[in-house]
Design a protein around this motif. Structure first.
Motif, PDB file in Angstrom:
ATOM      1  N   ALA A  32       0.881  -1.188  -0.204  1.00  0.00           N
ATOM      2  CA  ALA A  32       0.154   0.074  -0.005  1.00  0.00           C
ATOM      3  C   ALA A  32       0.854   1.389  -0.053  1.00  0.00           C
ATOM      4  CB  ALA A  32      -0.947   0.058   1.300  1.00  0.00           C
ATOM      5  N   GLU A  33       2.141   1.295   0.762  1.00  0.00           N
ATOM      6  CA  GLU A  33       2.915   2.438   0.730  1.00  0.00           C
ATOM      7  C   GLU A  33       3.823   2.582  -0.538  1.00  0.00           C
ATOM      8  OE1 GLU A  33       5.183   1.923   4.366  1.00  0.00           O
ATOM      9  OE2 GLU A  33       3.367   2.108   5.693  1.00  0.00           O
ATOM     10  N   LYS A  34       3.783   1.565  -1.426  1.00  0.00           N
ATOM     11  CA  LYS A  34       4.745   1.690  -2.763  1.00  0.00           C
ATOM     12  C   LYS A  34       4.226   2.711  -3.415  1.00  0.00           C
ATOM     13  CE  LYS A  34       6.810  -0.912  -6.361  1.00  0.00           C
ATOM     14  NZ  LYS A  34       7.138  -2.567  -6.816  1.00  0.00           N
ATOM     15  N   GLY A  35       5.302   3.409  -3.868  1.00  0.00           N
ATOM     16  CA  GLY A  35       4.935   4.743  -4.830  1.00  0.00           C
ATOM     17  C   GLY A  35       4.374   5.975  -4.042  1.00  0.00           C
ATOM     18  N   LEU A  36       4.324   5.949  -3.022  1.00  0.00           N
ATOM     19  CA  LEU A  36       3.967   7.162  -2.084  1.00  0.00           C
ATOM     20  C   LEU A  36       5.167   7.985  -2.091  1.00  0.00           C
ATOM     21  CD1 LEU A  36       1.767   5.770   0.816  1.00  0.00           C
ATOM     22  CD2 LEU A  36       1.184   6.958  -1.106  1.00  0.00           C
ATOM     23  N   ILE A  37       4.912   9.165  -1.757  1.00  0.00           N
ATOM     24  CA  ILE A  37       6.099  10.160  -1.445  1.00  0.00           C
ATOM     25  C   ILE A  37       6.299  10.210  -0.014  1.00  0.00           C
ATOM     26  CG2 ILE A  37       6.850  12.492  -1.681  1.00  0.00           C
ATOM     27  CD1 ILE A  37       6.545  10.863  -4.418  1.00  0.00           C
ATOM     28  N   LYS A  38       7.786  10.120   0.398  1.00  0.00           N
ATOM     29  CA  LYS A  38       8.087  10.265   1.912  1.00  0.00           C
ATOM     30  C   LYS A  38       8.734  11.318   2.058  1.00  0.00           C
ATOM     31  CE  LYS A  38      10.529   7.331   5.159  1.00  0.00           C
ATOM     32  NZ  LYS A  38      11.225   5.995   5.313  1.00  0.00           N
ATOM     33  N   VAL A  39       8.244  12.214   3.329  1.00  0.00           N
ATOM     34  CA  VAL A  39       8.987  13.284   3.385  1.00  0.00           C
ATOM     35  C   VAL A  39       9.407  13.176   4.868  1.00  0.00           C
ATOM     36  CG1 VAL A  39       8.948  15.783   4.075  1.00  0.00           C
ATOM     37  CG2 VAL A  39       7.483  14.694   2.168  1.00  0.00           C
ATOM     38  N   SER A  40      10.760  12.977   4.824  1.00  0.00           N
ATOM     39  CA  SER A  40      11.572  12.575   6.379  1.00  0.00           C
ATOM     40  C   SER A  40      11.940  13.799   6.985  1.00  0.00           C
ATOM     41  CB  SER A  40      12.448  11.587   6.202  1.00  0.00           C
ATOM     42  OG  SER A  40      12.055  10.520   5.456  1.00  0.00           O
ATOM     43  N   VAL A  41      11.731  14.122   8.158  1.00  0.00           N
ATOM     44  CA  VAL A  41      12.347  15.424   8.772  1.00  0.00           C
ATOM     45  C   VAL A  41      13.030  14.850   9.986  1.00  0.00           C
ATOM     46  CG1 VAL A  41      11.605  17.565   9.700  1.00  0.00           C
ATOM     47  CG2 VAL A  41      10.316  16.598   8.313  1.00  0.00           C
ATOM     48  N   LEU A  42      14.390  15.138   9.777  1.00  0.00           N
ATOM     49  CA  LEU A  42      15.413  14.459  10.488  1.00  0.00           C
ATOM     50  C   LEU A  42      15.891  15.329  11.408  1.00  0.00           C
ATOM     51  CD1 LEU A  42      15.931  13.073   7.455  1.00  0.00           C
ATOM     52  CD2 LEU A  42      16.780  11.302   9.050  1.00  0.00           C
ATOM     53  N   TYR A  43      16.137  15.463  12.849  1.00  0.00           N
ATOM     54  CA  TYR A  43      16.553  16.190  13.751  1.00  0.00           C
ATOM     55  C   TYR A  43      18.055  15.837  14.402  1.00  0.00           C
ATOM     56  CZ  TYR A  43      12.192  18.325  13.416  1.00  0.00           C
ATOM     57  OH  TYR A  43      10.962  19.037  13.175  1.00  0.00           O
ATOM     58  N   PRO A  44      19.270  16.190  13.557  1.00  0.00           N
ATOM     59  CA  PRO A  44      20.592  15.667  14.056  1.00  0.00           C
ATOM     60  C   PRO A  44      20.759  15.758  15.489  1.00  0.00           C
ATOM     61  CG  PRO A  44      20.611  16.967  12.136  1.00  0.00           C
ATOM     62  CD  PRO A  44      19.275  17.057  12.838  1.00  0.00           C
ATOM     63  N   PHE A  45      21.409  14.840  16.115  1.00  0.00           N
ATOM     64  CA  PHE A  45      21.859  14.922  17.698  1.00  0.00           C
ATOM     65  C   PHE A  45      23.036  15.688  17.599  1.00  0.00           C
ATOM     66  CE2 PHE A  45      24.528  13.473  20.848  1.00  0.00           C
ATOM     67  CZ  PHE A  45      23.941  13.627  21.951  1.00  0.00           C
ATOM     68  N   ALA A  46      23.145  16.486  18.621  1.00  0.00           N
ATOM     69  CA  ALA A  46      24.427  17.171  18.926  1.00  0.00           C
ATOM     70  C   ALA A  46      24.689  17.592  20.428  1.00  0.00           C
ATOM     71  CB  ALA A  46      24.751  18.338  18.233  1.00  0.00           C
ATOM     72  N   GLU A  47      25.584  17.539  20.913  1.00  0.00           N
ATOM     73  CA  GLU A  47      25.843  17.873  22.415  1.00  0.00           C
ATOM     74  C   GLU A  47      25.319  19.453  22.438  1.00  0.00           C
ATOM     75  OE1 GLU A  47      26.798  16.193  24.938  1.00  0.00           O
ATOM     76  OE2 GLU A  47      27.160  14.508  23.866  1.00  0.00           O
ATOM     77  N   GLY A  48      24.091  19.588  23.834  1.00  0.00           N
ATOM     78  CA  GLY A  48      23.675  20.572  24.001  1.00  0.00           C
ATOM     79  C   GLY A  48      22.331  20.994  23.055  1.00  0.00           C
ATOM     80  N   LYS A  49      22.023  20.344  22.262  1.00  0.00           N
ATOM     81  CA  LYS A  49      20.732  20.300  21.535  1.00  0.00           C
ATOM     82  C   LYS A  49      19.632  19.583  22.263  1.00  0.00           C
ATOM     83  CE  LYS A  49      22.719  22.520  18.061  1.00  0.00           C
ATOM     84  NZ  LYS A  49      22.608  23.850  18.032  1.00  0.00           N
ATOM     85  N   THR A  50      18.322  20.363  22.149  1.00  0.00           N
ATOM     86  CA  THR A  50      17.341  19.857  22.931  1.00  0.00           C
ATOM     87  C   THR A  50      15.994  19.270  21.836  1.00  0.00           C
ATOM     88  OG1 THR A  50      16.567  21.992  23.127  1.00  0.00           O
ATOM     89  CG2 THR A  50      17.967  21.296  25.137  1.00  0.00           C
ATOM     90  N   PHE A  51      15.114  18.587  22.308  1.00  0.00           N
ATOM     91  CA  PHE A  51      14.012  18.239  21.582  1.00  0.00           C
ATOM     92  C   PHE A  51      13.003  17.731  22.505  1.00  0.00           C
ATOM     93  CE2 PHE A  51      11.124  15.531  18.883  1.00  0.00           C
ATOM     94  CZ  PHE A  51      11.251  16.568  17.626  1.00  0.00           C
ATOM     95  N   ASN A  52      11.799  18.502  22.396  1.00  0.00           N
ATOM     96  CA  ASN A  52      10.741  18.199  23.464  1.00  0.00           C
ATOM     97  C   ASN A  52       9.662  17.183  22.307  1.00  0.00           C
ATOM     98  OD1 ASN A  52       7.968  18.414  24.589  1.00  0.00           O
ATOM     99  ND2 ASN A  52       8.525  20.396  25.424  1.00  0.00           N
ATOM    100  N   MET A  53       9.562  16.037  22.749  1.00  0.00           N
ATOM    101  CA  MET A  53       9.179  14.835  22.025  1.00  0.00           C
ATOM    102  C   MET A  53       7.480  15.169  22.469  1.00  0.00           C
ATOM    103  SD  MET A  53       9.143  12.616  20.006  1.00  0.00           S
ATOM    104  CE  MET A  53      10.710  12.043  19.522  1.00  0.00           C
ATOM    105  N   GLU A  54       7.083  15.337  23.536  1.00  0.00           N
ATOM    106  CA  GLU A  54       5.718  15.596  23.905  1.00  0.00           C
ATOM    107  C   GLU A  54       4.953  16.881  23.118  1.00  0.00           C
ATOM    108  OE1 GLU A  54       2.442  16.643  27.356  1.00  0.00           O
ATOM    109  OE2 GLU A  54       4.712  16.212  27.959  1.00  0.00           O
ATOM    110  N   TYR A  55       5.862  18.005  22.835  1.00  0.00           N
ATOM    111  CA  TYR A  55       5.263  18.796  22.128  1.00  0.00           C
ATOM    112  C   TYR A  55       5.203  18.560  20.630  1.00  0.00           C
ATOM    113  CZ  TYR A  55       4.542  23.589  20.209  1.00  0.00           C
ATOM    114  OH  TYR A  55       3.933  24.527  19.448  1.00  0.00           O
ATOM    115  N   TYR A  56       6.152  17.904  19.981  1.00  0.00           N
ATOM    116  CA  TYR A  56       6.279  17.646  18.805  1.00  0.00           C
ATOM    117  C   TYR A  56       5.112  16.575  18.247  1.00  0.00           C
ATOM    118  CZ  TYR A  56       8.655  15.866  14.504  1.00  0.00           C
ATOM    119  OH  TYR A  56       9.065  15.661  13.055  1.00  0.00           O
TER     120      TYR A  56
END
Length: 138
Positions: A32-56
């Protein structure tokens, strides 16, 4: 004795049927997914970087999904746990993925909303995402 044997056989057959149906669902999902367009938004890890998963999960991704409307098939959210290579740093803190039907429709929906999407970054991260647009082959 015969009753127990028959009952065991029926339970085994029922389990096998349920297992087969689950495997078929998994295979149908890939088809069912074959042929779909996939938009991947990747958030690189680095020291001092933050990410609030609940908000996201509860605010940002649903907001963007709302902009995509009926072009959106589904979206997923992934939380980075580790690198695939032992003793190496985590490559990405998080990945958001949109499966869409049409790249042109996606671009048309995102363009007028890009300022709002970017402004919302500050609410959950201090990382600039990397975006990859691809086609699902399998």
């Amino acid at each position: 004795m015969k009753f127990r044997l028959i009952l065991s056989f029926l339970l085994l057959a029922s389990s096998f049927t349920a297992f087969s149906q689950e495997r078929q669902k998994g295979n149908n999902s890939a088809v069912a997914e074959k042929g779909l367009i996939k938009v991947s938004v990747l958030y690189p890890f680095a020291e001092g970087k933050t990410f609030n998963m609940e908000y996201y999960e509860t605010k940002h991704m649903p907001m963007v999904a709302g902009f995509l409307g009926s072009n959106l098939v589904k979206y997923t959210i992934e939380k980075g746990l580790a690198s695939g290579v032992p003793n190496q740093p985590l490559p990405y803190m998080a990945i958001g993925i949109f499966y869409i039907k049409s790249l042109a429709e996606y671009q048309a929906a995102i363009a007028p909303n890009i300022a709002a999407i970017r402004a919302d970054f500050a609410n959950y991260t201090n990382v600039a995402p990397v975006i990859l647009v691809s086609e699902v082959v399998r």
